[in-house]
Design a protein around this motif. Sequence first.
Motif, PDB file in Angstrom:
ATOM      1  N   ALA A 183     -50.505 -19.425  20.244  1.00 20.33           N
ATOM      2  CA  ALA A 183     -49.559 -18.992  18.253  1.00 20.33           C
ATOM      3  C   ALA A 183     -50.202 -18.065  17.589  1.00 20.33           C
ATOM      4  O   ALA A 183     -49.722 -17.261  16.795  1.00 20.33           O
ATOM      5  CB  ALA A 183     -49.592 -20.116  17.933  1.00 20.33           C
ATOM      6  N   LEU A 184     -51.236 -17.651  17.640  1.00 18.91           N
ATOM      7  CA  LEU A 184     -51.931 -16.607  16.268  1.00 18.91           C
ATOM      8  C   LEU A 184     -51.378 -15.161  16.710  1.00 18.91           C
ATOM      9  O   LEU A 184     -50.884 -14.834  16.036  1.00 18.91           O
ATOM     10  CB  LEU A 184     -53.975 -16.860  16.627  1.00 18.91           C
ATOM     11  N   LYS A 185     -51.156 -14.887  17.760  1.00 21.19           N
ATOM     12  CA  LYS A 185     -50.489 -13.500  18.457  1.00 21.19           C
ATOM     13  C   LYS A 185     -49.760 -13.743  17.829  1.00 21.19           C
ATOM     14  O   LYS A 185     -49.013 -12.520  17.370  1.00 21.19           O
ATOM     15  CB  LYS A 185     -51.421 -13.521  20.187  1.00 21.19           C
ATOM     16  N   GLN A 186     -48.790 -14.485  18.105  1.00 23.28           N
ATOM     17  CA  GLN A 186     -47.766 -14.293  17.626  1.00 23.28           C
ATOM     18  C   GLN A 186     -47.345 -14.270  16.516  1.00 23.28           C
ATOM     19  O   GLN A 186     -46.389 -13.045  16.705  1.00 23.28           O
ATOM     20  CB  GLN A 186     -46.189 -15.832  17.804  1.00 23.28           C
ATOM     21  N   TYR A 187     -48.017 -14.994  15.678  1.00 18.61           N
ATOM     22  CA  TYR A 187     -47.595 -14.624  14.623  1.00 18.61           C
ATOM     23  C   TYR A 187     -47.998 -13.734  14.299  1.00 18.61           C
ATOM     24  O   TYR A 187     -47.622 -12.642  13.329  1.00 18.61           O
ATOM     25  CB  TYR A 187     -49.191 -15.853  13.790  1.00 18.61           C
ATOM     26  N   GLN A 188     -49.780 -13.024  14.518  1.00 18.82           N
ATOM     27  CA  GLN A 188     -49.859 -11.666  14.281  1.00 18.82           C
ATOM     28  C   GLN A 188     -49.224 -10.718  14.438  1.00 18.82           C
ATOM     29  O   GLN A 188     -48.564  -9.529  14.133  1.00 18.82           O
ATOM     30  CB  GLN A 188     -51.332 -11.204  14.817  1.00 18.82           C
ATOM     31  N   SER A 189     -48.202 -10.466  15.925  1.00 22.98           N
ATOM     32  CA  SER A 189     -47.253  -9.584  16.079  1.00 22.98           C
ATOM     33  C   SER A 189     -45.957  -9.385  15.087  1.00 22.98           C
ATOM     34  O   SER A 189     -45.703  -8.967  14.877  1.00 22.98           O
ATOM     35  CB  SER A 189     -46.618  -9.992  17.418  1.00 22.98           C
ATOM     36  N   MET A 190     -45.759 -11.248  13.900  1.00 26.29           N
ATOM     37  CA  MET A 190     -44.699 -11.175  13.180  1.00 26.29           C
ATOM     38  C   MET A 190     -45.058 -10.343  12.084  1.00 26.29           C
ATOM     39  O   MET A 190     -44.371  -9.636  11.114  1.00 26.29           O
ATOM     40  CB  MET A 190     -44.001 -12.532  12.730  1.00 26.29           C
ATOM     41  N   LEU A 191     -46.552 -10.274  11.226  1.00 21.91           N
ATOM     42  CA  LEU A 191     -47.261 -10.135  10.288  1.00 21.91           C
ATOM     43  C   LEU A 191     -47.241  -8.179  10.769  1.00 21.91           C
ATOM     44  O   LEU A 191     -47.057  -7.292  11.169  1.00 21.91           O
ATOM     45  CB  LEU A 191     -48.618 -10.235  10.434  1.00 21.91           C
ATOM     46  N   VAL A 192     -46.379  -8.085   9.171  1.00 21.91           N
ATOM     47  CA  VAL A 192     -46.540  -6.762   8.873  1.00 21.91           C
ATOM     48  C   VAL A 192     -47.648  -5.991   8.818  1.00 21.91           C
ATOM     49  O   VAL A 192     -48.398  -6.452   7.888  1.00 21.91           O
ATOM     50  CB  VAL A 192     -45.531  -5.752   7.514  1.00 21.91           C
ATOM     51  N   PRO A 193     -48.334  -5.041   9.255  1.00 25.80           N
ATOM     52  CA  PRO A 193     -49.475  -4.065   8.951  1.00 25.80           C
ATOM     53  C   PRO A 193     -49.772  -4.237   8.119  1.00 25.80           C
ATOM     54  O   PRO A 193     -48.831  -4.189   6.956  1.00 25.80           O
ATOM     55  CB  PRO A 193     -49.398  -3.067   9.874  1.00 25.80           C
ATOM     56  N   ALA A 194     -51.102  -4.170   7.705  1.00 24.10           N
ATOM     57  CA  ALA A 194     -51.001  -4.019   6.367  1.00 24.10           C
ATOM     58  C   ALA A 194     -51.144  -2.219   5.505  1.00 24.10           C
ATOM     59  O   ALA A 194     -50.703  -2.492   3.666  1.00 24.10           O
ATOM     60  CB  ALA A 194     -53.068  -4.199   5.936  1.00 24.10           C
ATOM     61  N   ASP A 195     -51.188  -1.947   6.347  1.00 23.30           N
ATOM     62  CA  ASP A 195     -51.129  -0.257   6.168  1.00 23.30           C
ATOM     63  C   ASP A 195     -49.473  -0.032   5.663  1.00 23.30           C
ATOM     64  O   ASP A 195     -49.211   0.656   4.451  1.00 23.30           O
ATOM     65  CB  ASP A 195     -51.656   1.247   6.900  1.00 23.30           C
ATOM     66  N   ASP A 196     -48.541  -0.701   6.574  1.00 21.87           N
ATOM     67  CA  ASP A 196     -47.127  -0.579   6.102  1.00 21.87           C
ATOM     68  C   ASP A 196     -46.606  -1.493   4.489  1.00 21.87           C
ATOM     69  O   ASP A 196     -46.277  -0.606   4.552  1.00 21.87           O
ATOM     70  CB  ASP A 196     -46.743  -1.434   7.160  1.00 21.87           C
ATOM     71  N   LEU A 197     -47.542  -2.633   4.580  1.00 18.12           N
ATOM     72  CA  LEU A 197     -47.534  -3.108   3.488  1.00 18.12           C
ATOM     73  C   LEU A 197     -47.415  -2.289   2.167  1.00 18.12           C
ATOM     74  O   LEU A 197     -47.480  -2.321   1.232  1.00 18.12           O
ATOM     75  CB  LEU A 197     -48.485  -4.609   3.515  1.00 18.12           C
TER      76      LEU A 197
END
Length: 166
Positions: free
Chosen positions: A107-121
């Motif tokens: 679940a954590l991997k799925q959540y992290q894959s859905m998050l936009v990377p901090a550099d992009d943000l």
Amino acid sequence: MQKQLIQQVSQAMQANADTIARQKDVIDYQEQSIERLKRLLTALAETQDKELKALPSMFEALETSMSEHNKEQRAWRQHRKEHTEGQIVLAEQLVTLANAQLQLTTALKQYQSMLVPADDLTSDMIALETMLESTMDQLKSSQNAIKQSQSKLMSELETVAKLVNK
């Protein structure tokens, strides 16, 4: 000859006396051996009698000891059984925990894959800030233009009002 005969009889009697003495010594030795053997047999009989009398109490002590040993053995087996059952429960709980951790990790991997990377943000944020500043500048300039238009309109209205009032 008679002398010789007497001498021979005397020697024979002496030899007979010596033989009797030796036989008496042998008999004395045998009597001592018999007495010693009697004492030893008596001591052996007494020892065996004591052992026979002690045998029931020794057997009872052995029974008691065996009974205690059997109790301890049963208690130890019960303890081992409980320990083994506890280990099985513990292993089952560990497997359950490991499965839950695997699900959580997935679940954590799925959540992290859905998050936009901090550099992009960060770059998106900078772009938004730049766009906001530009829009704010445009708004300010539009507000200034509106104020100027309002001022012109007000002065024209005043002029129209003066003309209408004349």
